[in-house]
Structure formats: structure tokens, C-alpha cells
Design an enzyme around this catalytic site. Structure first.
Site, PDB file in Angstrom:
ATOM      1  N   THR A  55      48.007  24.921  29.063  1.00 60.32           N
ATOM      2  CA  THR A  55      47.148  24.959  27.880  1.00 60.32           C
ATOM      3  C   THR A  55      47.759  24.014  26.843  1.00 60.32           C
ATOM      4  OG1 THR A  55      48.307  26.891  26.987  1.00 60.32           O
ATOM      5  CG2 THR A  55      46.333  27.309  28.318  1.00 60.32           C
ATOM      6  N   VAL A  92      48.394  23.894  23.441  1.00 62.33           N
ATOM      7  CA  VAL A  92      49.452  24.262  22.498  1.00 62.33           C
ATOM      8  C   VAL A  92      50.744  24.582  23.242  1.00 62.33           C
ATOM      9  CG1 VAL A  92      50.152  25.868  20.670  1.00 62.33           C
ATOM     10  CG2 VAL A  92      47.801  25.042  20.753  1.00 62.33           C
ATOM     11  N   CYS A  93      50.644  25.300  24.350  1.00 63.99           N
ATOM     12  CA  CYS A  93      51.839  25.650  25.130  1.00 63.99           C
ATOM     13  C   CYS A  93      52.523  24.396  25.671  1.00 63.99           C
ATOM     14  CB  CYS A  93      51.484  26.585  26.279  1.00 63.99           C
ATOM     15  SG  CYS A  93      50.920  28.205  25.743  1.00 63.99           S
ATOM     16  N   ALA A  94      51.751  23.486  26.255  1.00 63.54           N
ATOM     17  CA  ALA A  94      52.326  22.247  26.778  1.00 63.54           C
ATOM     18  C   ALA A  94      52.981  21.448  25.653  1.00 63.54           C
ATOM     19  CB  ALA A  94      51.257  21.423  27.481  1.00 63.54           C
ATOM     20  N   LEU A 140      56.338  23.352  24.632  1.00 71.62           N
ATOM     21  CA  LEU A 140      57.364  23.240  25.671  1.00 71.62           C
ATOM     22  C   LEU A 140      57.813  21.796  25.850  1.00 71.62           C
ATOM     23  CD1 LEU A 140      56.082  25.888  28.221  1.00 71.62           C
ATOM     24  CD2 LEU A 140      57.816  26.148  26.444  1.00 71.62           C
TER      25      LEU A 140
END
Length: 180
Positions: A71, A73-75, A78
Site C-alpha cells: 500500500t 503509505v506503508c511502502a 518502510l
């Protein structure tokens, strides 16, 4: 800490409390335990790659919960950690990222994004570790964006919890680690 108790979640674990221990598989199928990073611990039990070769002083842990692999925001979050990795994976600190995705999903995600730190699967029992930290969203079936800085003795020294769409500020992690 930002954020408060939300519908569908318990209150996040408080600063000054003992961090709940866990035993989770990483994106390579290795078992990672929070206790392996505590000072005075005997180390890892030889499952390959882990905390076993570090000294007995332990490490601070930056424990980052994120909702889902693949997703935006997560990518982004991270990837920012990947780009600043020396601040989070060194002789004093270990970065651990946790989601409710399967280890197979995490393996592909790590390869695609070039993530060289452990991605831990809280897949089964689904969300058990996220629940222990008080950040599992029962309605969505995933963790909120929670980060916990845990010292060498296993005490939570800093935390932030954001709603699903709200990215965290990486600079806050660096400041929290510097304060230890």
C-alpha cells in the site's frame, strides 16, 4: 504519544511499561523474539540470522507496526526507513517492522521494495502481537501505524500511534533513540 483509544482498538501500551514479548516469523521464515534483543540474554537459538551473534548488552528496538504491504503509505514509510537504515540497524539498535500479512507476502514485498531489515508476520493467530500492543483495529483486521522504541531492558521509552492514512515522522524515531 499521538492518538488515543479508538473504536475497535484497545489503548496502546504506555511509555514506561514492559514491552510485550513476542515470537514471530520474519519474511525469510526465521523466528524473531523481542527477548533476543534484551541485555543479558543468552542470544538466539541458532535458527539462522538473528540476534545470536550480538553482545550481551542487548539492543534498543524500534518496533514499527504497519497495516498492509503493497500500500502507498506503508511502502513510503518502510522505504524511508530503508533509506536511513544505518540509524536503525547498527550495534545499538534493531529495526523490526510488523504487519498482519503472511510471511510469503512479506518476502515478495521486501524483495520488491529492497527492504533489508526483518518484516515480521503477525498473521496467525491473526493480530495477536498487534493486540498485545493495543493497536489492532478489529474492524479493519490490521494494525494501526504504531511505533514503539524499546530500550535494552525491554521497557517502552517512546511511542506514536497514527490512524491508518496518517504517515509517521521518521525524524521523531531518531530523536527518541538519541534520548536513550
Amino acid at each position: 504519544m499521538t492518538g488515543t483509544e479508538r473504536a475497535g482498538t484497545a489503548a496502546p501500551i504506555a511509555i514506561g511499561e514492559q514491552a510485550p514479548d513476542f515470537s514471530l516469523k520474519d519474511n525469510h521464515g526465521r523466528t524473531v523474539r523481542l527477548a533476543d534483543f534484551r541485555g543479558g540474554a543468552a542470544g538466539h537459538e541458532g535458527e539462522g540470522g538473528g540476534a545470536g551473534d550480538r553482545d550481551l548488552d542487548g539492543k534498543n528496538v524500534v518496533l514499527v507496526f504497519y497495516p498492509f504491504a503493497f500500500t502507498g503509505v506503508c511502502a513510503g514509510e518502510l522505504g524511508a526507513l530503508r533509506d536511513a537504515l544505518p540509524a536503525f540497524v547498527n550495534d545499538d539498535t534493531q529495526l523490526l517492522a510488523v504487519s498482519t500479512d503472511s510471511i510469503h507476502t512479506l518476502r515478495i514485498f521486501a524483495e520488491q521494495e529492497g527492504l533489508e531489515y526483518p518484516l515480521l508476520s503477525d498473521f496467525w493467530p491473526h493480530g495477536q502481537t498487534s493486540r498485545a500492543y493495543g493497536i489492532f483495529d478489529e474492524d479493519k483486521g490490521c494494525a494501526l501505524r504504531g511505533t514503539f522504541v524499546i530500550d535494552r531492558t525491554g521497557i517502552v521509552r517512546w511511542s506514536v500511534v497514527n490512524a491508518l492514512p496518517d504517515a509517521r515522522d521518521l525524524d521523531q524515531y531518531v530523536k527518541a533513540l538519541a534520548a536513550l
